[in-house]
Design a protein around this motif. Structure first.
Motif, PDB file in Angstrom:
ATOM      1  N   ASP A  31       0.838  -1.210   0.000  1.00 55.97           N
ATOM      2  CA  ASP A  31       0.000   0.000   0.000  1.00 55.97           C
ATOM      3  C   ASP A  31       0.870   1.257   0.000  1.00 55.97           C
ATOM      4  O   ASP A  31       0.599   2.210  -0.738  1.00 55.97           O
ATOM      5  CB  ASP A  31      -0.918   0.035   1.229  1.00 55.97           C
ATOM      6  N   TYR A  32       1.907   1.267   0.821  1.00 55.88           N
ATOM      7  CA  TYR A  32       2.773   2.446   0.876  1.00 55.88           C
ATOM      8  C   TYR A  32       3.566   2.598  -0.422  1.00 55.88           C
ATOM      9  O   TYR A  32       3.751   3.709  -0.921  1.00 55.88           O
ATOM     10  CB  TYR A  32       3.715   2.401   2.083  1.00 55.88           C
ATOM     11  N   ASP A  33       4.016   1.478  -1.006  1.00 61.50           N
ATOM     12  CA  ASP A  33       4.689   1.545  -2.305  1.00 61.50           C
ATOM     13  C   ASP A  33       3.763   2.161  -3.351  1.00 61.50           C
ATOM     14  O   ASP A  33       4.201   2.958  -4.187  1.00 61.50           O
ATOM     15  CB  ASP A  33       5.149   0.159  -2.755  1.00 61.50           C
ATOM     16  N   ASP A  34       2.468   1.791  -3.307  1.00 61.57           N
ATOM     17  CA  ASP A  34       1.491   2.388  -4.231  1.00 61.57           C
ATOM     18  C   ASP A  34       1.382   3.891  -4.021  1.00 61.57           C
ATOM     19  O   ASP A  34       1.272   4.658  -4.982  1.00 61.57           O
ATOM     20  CB  ASP A  34       0.116   1.732  -4.067  1.00 61.57           C
ATOM     21  N   GLU A  35       1.414   4.324  -2.765  1.00 62.94           N
ATOM     22  CA  GLU A  35       1.374   5.757  -2.466  1.00 62.94           C
ATOM     23  C   GLU A  35       2.627   6.460  -3.011  1.00 62.94           C
ATOM     24  O   GLU A  35       2.537   7.542  -3.587  1.00 62.94           O
ATOM     25  CB  GLU A  35       1.273   5.961  -0.947  1.00 62.94           C
ATOM     26  N   LEU A  36       3.790   5.823  -2.855  1.00 62.85           N
ATOM     27  CA  LEU A  36       5.025   6.395  -3.409  1.00 62.85           C
ATOM     28  C   LEU A  36       4.921   6.503  -4.935  1.00 62.85           C
ATOM     29  O   LEU A  36       5.324   7.505  -5.519  1.00 62.85           O
ATOM     30  CB  LEU A  36       6.234   5.545  -3.015  1.00 62.85           C
ATOM     31  N   ARG A  37       4.361   5.468  -5.587  1.00 63.15           N
ATOM     32  CA  ARG A  37       4.181   5.491  -7.048  1.00 63.15           C
ATOM     33  C   ARG A  37       3.270   6.640  -7.454  1.00 63.15           C
ATOM     34  O   ARG A  37       3.583   7.395  -8.375  1.00 63.15           O
ATOM     35  CB  ARG A  37       3.559   4.177  -7.523  1.00 63.15           C
ATOM     36  N   LYS A  38       2.138   6.744  -6.767  1.00 65.94           N
ATOM     37  CA  LYS A  38       1.135   7.765  -7.090  1.00 65.94           C
ATOM     38  C   LYS A  38       1.737   9.172  -7.005  1.00 65.94           C
ATOM     39  O   LYS A  38       1.396  10.045  -7.794  1.00 65.94           O
ATOM     40  CB  LYS A  38      -0.057   7.632  -6.135  1.00 65.94           C
ATOM     41  N   ASN A  39       2.666   9.375  -6.070  1.00 67.51           N
ATOM     42  CA  ASN A  39       3.266  10.697  -5.877  1.00 67.51           C
ATOM     43  C   ASN A  39       4.591  10.877  -6.614  1.00 67.51           C
ATOM     44  O   ASN A  39       5.285  11.873  -6.400  1.00 67.51           O
ATOM     45  CB  ASN A  39       3.443  10.957  -4.376  1.00 67.51           C
ATOM     46  N   GLY A  40       4.945   9.912  -7.476  1.00 67.38           N
ATOM     47  CA  GLY A  40       6.133  10.046  -8.309  1.00 67.38           C
ATOM     48  C   GLY A  40       7.450   9.770  -7.603  1.00 67.38           C
ATOM     49  O   GLY A  40       8.509  10.145  -8.111  1.00 67.38           O
ATOM     50  N   HIS A  41       7.405   9.093  -6.461  1.00 62.28           N
ATOM     51  CA  HIS A  41       8.636   8.823  -5.714  1.00 62.28           C
ATOM     52  C   HIS A  41       9.183   7.418  -5.927  1.00 62.28           C
ATOM     53  O   HIS A  41      10.353   7.169  -5.670  1.00 62.28           O
ATOM     54  CB  HIS A  41       8.409   9.035  -4.210  1.00 62.28           C
ATOM     55  N   PHE A  42       8.358   6.492  -6.376  1.00 62.00           N
ATOM     56  CA  PHE A  42       8.783   5.097  -6.554  1.00 62.00           C
ATOM     57  C   PHE A  42       9.342   4.943  -7.955  1.00 62.00           C
ATOM     58  O   PHE A  42       8.620   5.026  -8.941  1.00 62.00           O
ATOM     59  CB  PHE A  42       7.594   4.151  -6.344  1.00 62.00           C
ATOM     60  N   ALA A  43      10.652   4.723  -8.059  1.00 62.73           N
ATOM     61  CA  ALA A  43      11.290   4.578  -9.361  1.00 62.73           C
ATOM     62  C   ALA A  43      11.600   3.124  -9.691  1.00 62.73           C
ATOM     63  O   ALA A  43      12.058   2.823 -10.786  1.00 62.73           O
ATOM     64  CB  ALA A  43      12.572   5.414  -9.413  1.00 62.73           C
ATOM     65  N   GLY A  44      11.364   2.214  -8.755  1.00 66.56           N
ATOM     66  CA  GLY A  44      11.599   0.802  -9.003  1.00 66.56           C
ATOM     67  C   GLY A  44      11.889   0.074  -7.714  1.00 66.56           C
ATOM     68  O   GLY A  44      12.090   0.692  -6.670  1.00 66.56           O
ATOM     69  N   GLY A  45      11.923  -1.218  -7.807  1.00 70.79           N
ATOM     70  CA  GLY A  45      12.240  -2.002  -6.626  1.00 70.79           C
ATOM     71  C   GLY A  45      12.064  -3.479  -6.886  1.00 70.79           C
ATOM     72  O   GLY A  45      11.354  -3.865  -7.809  1.00 70.79           O
ATOM     73  N   GLU A  46      12.730  -4.248  -6.082  1.00 74.12           N
ATOM     74  CA  GLU A  46      12.644  -5.707  -6.188  1.00 74.12           C
ATOM     75  C   GLU A  46      12.819  -6.318  -4.813  1.00 74.12           C
ATOM     76  O   GLU A  46      13.645  -5.862  -4.015  1.00 74.12           O
ATOM     77  CB  GLU A  46      13.741  -6.266  -7.103  1.00 74.12           C
ATOM     78  N   ALA A  47      12.063  -7.368  -4.549  1.00 79.19           N
ATOM     79  CA  ALA A  47      12.285  -8.191  -3.363  1.00 79.19           C
ATOM     80  C   ALA A  47      13.315  -9.252  -3.736  1.00 79.19           C
ATOM     81  O   ALA A  47      13.435  -9.635  -4.902  1.00 79.19           O
ATOM     82  CB  ALA A  47      10.986  -8.848  -2.927  1.00 79.19           C
ATOM     83  N   LEU A  48      14.048  -9.705  -2.755  1.00 76.58           N
ATOM     84  CA  LEU A  48      15.053 -10.734  -2.992  1.00 76.58           C
ATOM     85  C   LEU A  48      14.620 -12.044  -2.345  1.00 76.58           C
ATOM     86  O   LEU A  48      13.973 -12.045  -1.302  1.00 76.58           O
ATOM     87  CB  LEU A  48      16.398 -10.296  -2.400  1.00 76.58           C
ATOM     88  N   GLN A  49      14.984 -13.134  -2.970  1.00 80.13           N
ATOM     89  CA  GLN A  49      14.754 -14.439  -2.350  1.00 80.13           C
ATOM     90  C   GLN A  49      15.626 -14.545  -1.106  1.00 80.13           C
ATOM     91  O   GLN A  49      16.504 -13.724  -0.862  1.00 80.13           O
ATOM     92  CB  GLN A  49      15.094 -15.565  -3.325  1.00 80.13           C
ATOM     93  N   SER A  50      15.421 -15.584  -0.342  1.00 76.83           N
ATOM     94  CA  SER A  50      16.172 -15.816   0.879  1.00 76.83           C
ATOM     95  C   SER A  50      17.674 -15.749   0.633  1.00 76.83           C
ATOM     96  O   SER A  50      18.175 -16.164  -0.424  1.00 76.83           O
ATOM     97  CB  SER A  50      15.823 -17.204   1.440  1.00 76.83           C
ATOM     98  N   ALA A  51      18.391 -15.243   1.621  1.00 80.88           N
ATOM     99  CA  ALA A  51      19.858 -15.207   1.547  1.00 80.88           C
ATOM    100  C   ALA A  51      20.420 -16.617   1.397  1.00 80.88           C
ATOM    101  O   ALA A  51      21.539 -16.794   0.898  1.00 80.88           O
ATOM    102  CB  ALA A  51      20.427 -14.519   2.780  1.00 80.88           C
ATOM    103  N   ARG A  52      19.656 -17.613   1.792  1.00 79.27           N
ATOM    104  CA  ARG A  52      20.095 -19.007   1.614  1.00 79.27           C
ATOM    105  C   ARG A  52      20.277 -19.346   0.132  1.00 79.27           C
ATOM    106  O   ARG A  52      20.979 -20.284  -0.208  1.00 79.27           O
ATOM    107  CB  ARG A  52      19.094 -19.965   2.250  1.00 79.27           C
ATOM    108  N   ASN A  53      19.621 -18.586  -0.748  1.00 77.39           N
ATOM    109  CA  ASN A  53      19.716 -18.824  -2.191  1.00 77.39           C
ATOM    110  C   ASN A  53      20.800 -17.985  -2.853  1.00 77.39           C
ATOM    111  O   ASN A  53      20.931 -18.002  -4.073  1.00 77.39           O
ATOM    112  CB  ASN A  53      18.374 -18.534  -2.861  1.00 77.39           C
TER     113      ASN A  53
END
Length: 133
Positions: A31-53
């Motif tokens: 939800d907060y990422d969506d708010e950042l997008r809506k206001n032009g602040h979200f330029a990208g992002g990615e979640a990472l798999q477990s550090a075990r990988n």
């Protein structure tokens, strides 16, 4: 200006949270990422798999070595990357301070380095070396 926001978390602590609590926190983060997008602040992002990988490359004795697992031997591991557009570091701090993910682990905020001039100079050097050789 762009800032890279590195989100860290303790995987073992995360695994002790109920699936319902995990889902609630993730929904709040999205939800907060969506708010950042809506206001032009979200330029990208990615979640990472477990550090075990993770796989780590190191230069050792003149060659690359490959090992399984993360580089850092710490409790908190990198969990994701968010690219943020902000006027300055103060705005980046203000925006990320409101991100629900901070409740689960620290965020490191770093300004993106503009490598344009360095790349152009390297291209000139490489072209000159190619023309000489």
């Amino acid at each position: 200006m762009k800032y890279i926001c590195l989100g860290y978390y303790d995987e073992k602590a995360w695994e002790t949270i109920s699936p319902g609590e995990q889902n609630k926190l993730m929904d709040e983060c999205f939800d907060y990422d969506d708010e950042l997008r809506k206001n032009g602040h979200f330029a990208g992002g990615e979640a990472l798999q477990s550090a075990r990988n993770a796989t780590t490359l190191r230069w050792v004795n003149g060659k690359v070595t490959v090992t399984d697992g993360p580089y850092a031997e710490t409790k908190e591991q990198l969990g994701g990357i968010l690219v943020l557009e902000a006027e300055d570091l103060n705005e980046a701090i203000r925006l990320m301070s409101r991100h629900p993910g901070v409740r689960n682990g620290p965020f490191e905020i770093r300004p993106v380095e503009d490598l344009g001039a360095m790349i152009a100079e390297s291209e000139r050097r490489r072209a000159a070396a190619k023309n000489r050789g």
